[in-house]
Design a protein around this motif. Structure first.
Motif, PDB file in Angstrom:
ATOM      1  N   TRP A   1       0.817  -1.113   0.062  1.00 37.14           N
ATOM      2  CA  TRP A   1      -0.049   0.112  -0.003  1.00 37.14           C
ATOM      3  C   TRP A   1       0.831   1.245   0.001  1.00 37.14           C
ATOM      4  CZ3 TRP A   1      -2.884   1.687   5.004  1.00 37.14           C
ATOM      5  CH2 TRP A   1      -3.688   2.983   4.902  1.00 37.14           C
ATOM      6  N   ASN A   2       0.507   2.062  -0.896  1.00 34.54           N
ATOM      7  CA  ASN A   2       1.299   3.460  -0.842  1.00 34.54           C
ATOM      8  C   ASN A   2       0.210   4.339  -0.458  1.00 34.54           C
ATOM      9  OD1 ASN A   2       2.308   5.828  -1.654  1.00 34.54           O
ATOM     10  ND2 ASN A   2       3.348   5.024  -3.342  1.00 34.54           N
ATOM     11  N   PRO A   3       0.592   5.041   0.873  1.00 37.49           N
ATOM     12  CA  PRO A   3      -0.479   5.815   1.327  1.00 37.49           C
ATOM     13  C   PRO A   3      -0.748   7.132   0.673  1.00 37.49           C
ATOM     14  CG  PRO A   3       1.019   5.052   2.837  1.00 37.49           C
ATOM     15  CD  PRO A   3       1.626   4.662   1.814  1.00 37.49           C
ATOM     16  N   LEU A   4       0.506   7.476  -0.026  1.00 36.27           N
ATOM     17  CA  LEU A   4       0.417   8.678  -0.750  1.00 36.27           C
ATOM     18  C   LEU A   4      -0.482   8.879  -1.893  1.00 36.27           C
ATOM     19  CD1 LEU A   4       1.487  12.013  -0.818  1.00 36.27           C
ATOM     20  CD2 LEU A   4       3.109  10.877  -2.469  1.00 36.27           C
ATOM     21  N   THR A   5      -0.326   7.843  -2.742  1.00 39.17           N
ATOM     22  CA  THR A   5      -1.146   7.759  -4.022  1.00 39.17           C
ATOM     23  C   THR A   5      -2.154   6.854  -3.761  1.00 39.17           C
ATOM     24  OG1 THR A   5       0.328   5.602  -4.747  1.00 39.17           O
ATOM     25  CG2 THR A   5       1.048   7.595  -5.451  1.00 39.17           C
ATOM     26  N   ARG A   6      -2.563   6.372  -2.554  1.00 51.49           N
ATOM     27  CA  ARG A   6      -3.672   5.583  -2.367  1.00 51.49           C
ATOM     28  C   ARG A   6      -3.859   4.316  -3.424  1.00 51.49           C
ATOM     29  NH1 ARG A   6      -8.649   8.847  -2.514  1.00 51.49           N
ATOM     30  NH2 ARG A   6      -9.483   7.252  -1.371  1.00 51.49           N
ATOM     31  N   CYS A   7      -2.708   3.672  -3.474  1.00 49.35           N
ATOM     32  CA  CYS A   7      -2.764   2.422  -4.634  1.00 49.35           C
ATOM     33  C   CYS A   7      -2.345   1.361  -3.523  1.00 49.35           C
ATOM     34  CB  CYS A   7      -1.426   2.674  -5.506  1.00 49.35           C
ATOM     35  SG  CYS A   7      -1.934   3.813  -6.910  1.00 49.35           S
ATOM     36  N   SER A   8      -3.104   0.474  -3.625  1.00 49.50           N
ATOM     37  CA  SER A   8      -2.922  -0.771  -2.959  1.00 49.50           C
ATOM     38  C   SER A   8      -3.143  -2.045  -3.839  1.00 49.50           C
ATOM     39  CB  SER A   8      -3.925  -0.876  -1.824  1.00 49.50           C
ATOM     40  OG  SER A   8      -5.154  -1.350  -1.948  1.00 49.50           O
ATOM     41  N   LYS A   9      -2.395  -3.224  -3.305  1.00 52.30           N
ATOM     42  CA  LYS A   9      -2.450  -4.280  -4.175  1.00 52.30           C
ATOM     43  C   LYS A   9      -2.237  -5.658  -3.159  1.00 52.30           C
ATOM     44  CE  LYS A   9      -2.208  -6.903  -8.024  1.00 52.30           C
ATOM     45  NZ  LYS A   9      -3.167  -6.879  -9.080  1.00 52.30           N
ATOM     46  N   LYS A  10      -3.197  -6.593  -3.368  1.00 51.92           N
ATOM     47  CA  LYS A  10      -2.923  -7.821  -2.469  1.00 51.92           C
ATOM     48  C   LYS A  10      -1.887  -8.671  -3.330  1.00 51.92           C
ATOM     49  CE  LYS A  10      -4.682 -12.173  -1.572  1.00 51.92           C
ATOM     50  NZ  LYS A  10      -5.928 -13.212  -1.820  1.00 51.92           N
ATOM     51  N   VAL A  11      -0.647  -8.866  -2.505  1.00 50.02           N
ATOM     52  CA  VAL A  11       0.367  -9.531  -3.065  1.00 50.02           C
ATOM     53  C   VAL A  11       0.361 -10.923  -2.846  1.00 50.02           C
ATOM     54  CG1 VAL A  11       1.815  -7.705  -3.610  1.00 50.02           C
ATOM     55  CG2 VAL A  11       1.622  -8.467  -1.371  1.00 50.02           C
ATOM     56  N   MET A  12       0.424 -11.524  -1.562  1.00 52.94           N
ATOM     57  CA  MET A  12       0.688 -12.850  -1.175  1.00 52.94           C
ATOM     58  C   MET A  12      -0.212 -13.178  -0.149  1.00 52.94           C
ATOM     59  SD  MET A  12       4.579 -13.272  -1.598  1.00 52.94           S
ATOM     60  CE  MET A  12       4.880 -15.000  -1.918  1.00 52.94           C
ATOM     61  N   THR A  13      -0.434 -14.374   0.135  1.00 54.60           N
ATOM     62  CA  THR A  13      -1.111 -14.942   1.363  1.00 54.60           C
ATOM     63  C   THR A  13       0.118 -15.207   2.334  1.00 54.60           C
ATOM     64  OG1 THR A  13      -2.832 -15.863   0.152  1.00 54.60           O
ATOM     65  CG2 THR A  13      -2.776 -16.680   2.196  1.00 54.60           C
ATOM     66  N   SER A  14      -0.087 -14.829   3.423  1.00 57.95           N
ATOM     67  CA  SER A  14       0.983 -15.165   4.429  1.00 57.95           C
ATOM     68  C   SER A  14       0.976 -16.664   4.893  1.00 57.95           C
ATOM     69  CB  SER A  14       0.799 -14.240   5.874  1.00 57.95           C
ATOM     70  OG  SER A  14       1.861 -14.454   6.482  1.00 57.95           O
ATOM     71  N   VAL A  15       2.224 -16.957   5.591  1.00 57.02           N
ATOM     72  CA  VAL A  15       2.265 -18.434   5.535  1.00 57.02           C
ATOM     73  C   VAL A  15       2.642 -18.826   7.252  1.00 57.02           C
ATOM     74  CG1 VAL A  15       3.139 -19.329   3.486  1.00 57.02           C
ATOM     75  CG2 VAL A  15       4.785 -18.093   5.229  1.00 57.02           C
ATOM     76  N   HIS A  16       2.321 -17.551   8.065  1.00 54.99           N
ATOM     77  CA  HIS A  16       2.814 -17.814   9.704  1.00 54.99           C
ATOM     78  C   HIS A  16       1.548 -18.021  10.454  1.00 54.99           C
ATOM     79  CE1 HIS A  16       1.165 -13.870   9.528  1.00 54.99           C
ATOM     80  NE2 HIS A  16       1.284 -13.721  10.522  1.00 54.99           N
ATOM     81  N   ARG A  17       0.391 -18.592   9.953  1.00 56.92           N
ATOM     82  CA  ARG A  17      -0.644 -18.713  10.912  1.00 56.92           C
ATOM     83  C   ARG A  17      -0.060 -19.710  11.996  1.00 56.92           C
ATOM     84  NH1 ARG A  17      -6.608 -19.236  11.197  1.00 56.92           N
ATOM     85  NH2 ARG A  17      -6.800 -17.095   9.609  1.00 56.92           N
TER      86      ARG A  17
END
Lengths: 155, 377
Positions: free
Chosen positions: B121-137
């Protein structure tokens, strides 16, 4: 003609062959011409390729004004700049190219300021058309307009 | 018929929309861009690839540092003057309403965990993108975001810990956003002692850990991760003040220098204990660690975290402080040892803060088309 020329005058010849007699101080506002004069590789007549008479006249007018008004108030000069580049709207591209090739910093800055004012607040679509032309526009047509047009056709 | 019609139509449009400023050299485009307000620049990053890289390059030269603060449902930024401002949600809204954890910050991008998903997430440009699913559950994890300049990609690094060795014990996972794959690194000979993500300085990600020493007394150590070779190395540490060593309370980046806060252990209770903030003036030089300022360590007031976040225009240092149940964002002035609270919270548990550099960097694979269609709406 060159024999009657005063010592501190130069002749600039545009790409279409027209000649302009310009004081050296004005001509050397172009760094490219300044270098030529300093290297003494310039005869009395300096060819200015890629720049036609119309544009060259404008550039010279701009440089003259800036040379004369060095002592004048900066705000006056600013008004002149913005009016000058506005009037040159039609020739904007040619002026930018000329200012860039001949390396006239003041003119280039004024022109870039003008373009910045022009595109401020414009849409991305608009910028693409203005700067990149229709190659990109073609992609857009295939995506948007073509679809809209198709839809209309099958109504 | 249709093809003919289409051809005519396109020709008409083309004729009207001939570019009037085609093929300008890059230096001219830059000259023009440098005169535009930030808002236009952000918008014009999606004109073309060339414009995007030009704008990003230009934006790097005017970068400002800010602190990202998130507590409960409110997200704020603190600028270099200490002003607090609320941050707008990304254009593509997050799935749940903000129960987010900060997993890293690099080049103006924040790595955020929501449920099990990692977002850039870039808070300045307000662009966000889901990148991966975490593996630490089910595991404890300390993480970080860094940029691998040799492969030109962002990576997430996680040290994952489970109390039982049956579940793998301690191991490191490196996630590549480009391939969307996790690779495991099993040798991680340290004990993790903080769950907060460390700063990226000099292109390396930093954490502080426990290291088993020869006399079996664990000592604190700063390590760095080199994203180009996927390896951890140790940062040379300053000499302890007392023989008993010190505890690190936080790491940070002050004006591009790695810094840490530490508490010196002393068995003598009459020696006034202090928490010190040290800066490594020259990266990698042990002798260049200097004490920036120190504060009295009052008995009964235990600092769990004392994390340097960012320096302000008038040389104050903004710190994140956890003490007891309370959390503070506090600005210290090293010149006269004064401080002021910027924010304070009665319950610290959900307080997250990290420094980020405002930039126009776009999350990888970010889809501009969706943004444009939103714009039209």
């Amino acid at each position: 003609m060159s024999s009657s020329l005063e010592k501190n005058m130069l002749i600039l010849r545009s790409s279409d062959g027209e000649e302009f007699i310009v004081p050296e101080v004005v001509a050397v506002m172009s760094k490219a011409i300044k270098n030529m004069v300093e290297d003494e590789c310039a005869s009395n007549t300096i060819p200015v390729p890629n720049v036609d008479a119309n544009i060259l006249a404008m550039v010279i007018e701009f440089c003259k004004k800036h040379d004369e008004s060095e002592a004048e108030a900066a705000s006056d000069l600013k008004t002149f700049d913005s009016e000058f580049v506005n009037r040159g709207q039609e020739a904007l591209y040619d002026l930018i190219t000329a200012a860039n090739f001949r390396d006239v910093k003041e003119l280039l800055d004024a022109l870039c300021q003008n373009v910045a004012e022009m595109i401020k607040g414009k849409s991305v679509h608009h910028i693409r058309i203005q700067f990149l032309g229709y190659q990109l526009f073609e992609i857009l047509t295939s995506n948007f307009i073509w679809n809209i047009w198709c839809d209309r056709d099958f109504d | 018929m249709v093809t003919l019609g289409r051809g005519n139509k396109e020709k008409n449009i083309r004729a009207k929309l001939e570019p009037n400023l085609p093929n300008l050299p890059e230096e001219i485009i830059l000259n023009i861009l440098s005169r535009l307000p930030l808002k236009s620049l952000i918008q014009f990053t999606c004109v073309s690839k060339q414009w995007c890289s030009l704008i990003q390059g230009f934006a790097k030269s005017i970068q400002r540092k800010k602190v990202f603060v998130c507590i409960d449902n409110s997200i704020n930024s603190i600028d270099e003057e200490g002003h607090v401002e609320s941050i707008l949600e990304p254009k593509e809204k997050f799935p749940t309403h903000f129960n987010l954890e900060i997993f890293g910050s690099c080049n103006g991008l924040l790595l955020i965990l929501i449920s099990d998903d990692l977002f850039l997430w870039n808070p300045l440009t307000r662009c966000s993108k889901k990148v991966m699913t975490s593996v630490h559950r089910g595991y404890y994890a300390v993480s970080g975001l860094c940029f691998d300049s040799s492969n030109n990609e962002y990576k997430v690094v996680m040290a994952i810990i489970h109390d039982s060795t049956n579940y793998g014990g301690k191991f490191v996972k490196i996630g590549s956003f480009r391939n969307k794959t996790w690779t495991s690194v099993y040798e991680f000979p340290y004990h993790v002692c903080s769950m907060i993500s460390g700063p990226v300085v000099n292109g390396y990600l930093h954490w502080f850990v426990f290291k088993e020493s020869s006399d079996n007394f664990p000592s604190h150590q700063i390590i760095y991760f080199d994203p180009r070779i996927d390896e951890f190395k140790e940062v040379p540490m300053p000499q302890p003040k007392h023989v008993d060593g010190y505890t690190i309370l936080g790491l940070g980046d002050l004006n591009g220098c790695l810094c840490m806060s530490r508490f010196n252990h002393s068995s003598c209770i009459f020696v006034g204990n202090k928490v010190e903030v040290l800066v490594m003036k020259e990266y990698g030089m042990e002798s260049s660690w200097i004490v920036l300022f120190s504060i009295e360590y009052l008995p009964g007031k235990i600092y769990d975290y004392f994390v340097p976040l960012c320096s302000t225009k008038n040389d104050e240092v903004i710190m994140k402080i956890f003490t007891g149940l309370k959390g503070y964002i506090r600005a210290y002035n090293p010149n006269d040892n004064s401080h002021r609270d910027i924010l304070n919270f009665t319950y610290r548990c959900s307080l997250e803060a990290i420094m980020y550099e405002e930039s126009l960097v776009v999350p990888p694979d970010y889809n501009f088309e969706t943004e444009e269609s939103e714009e039209k709406e």
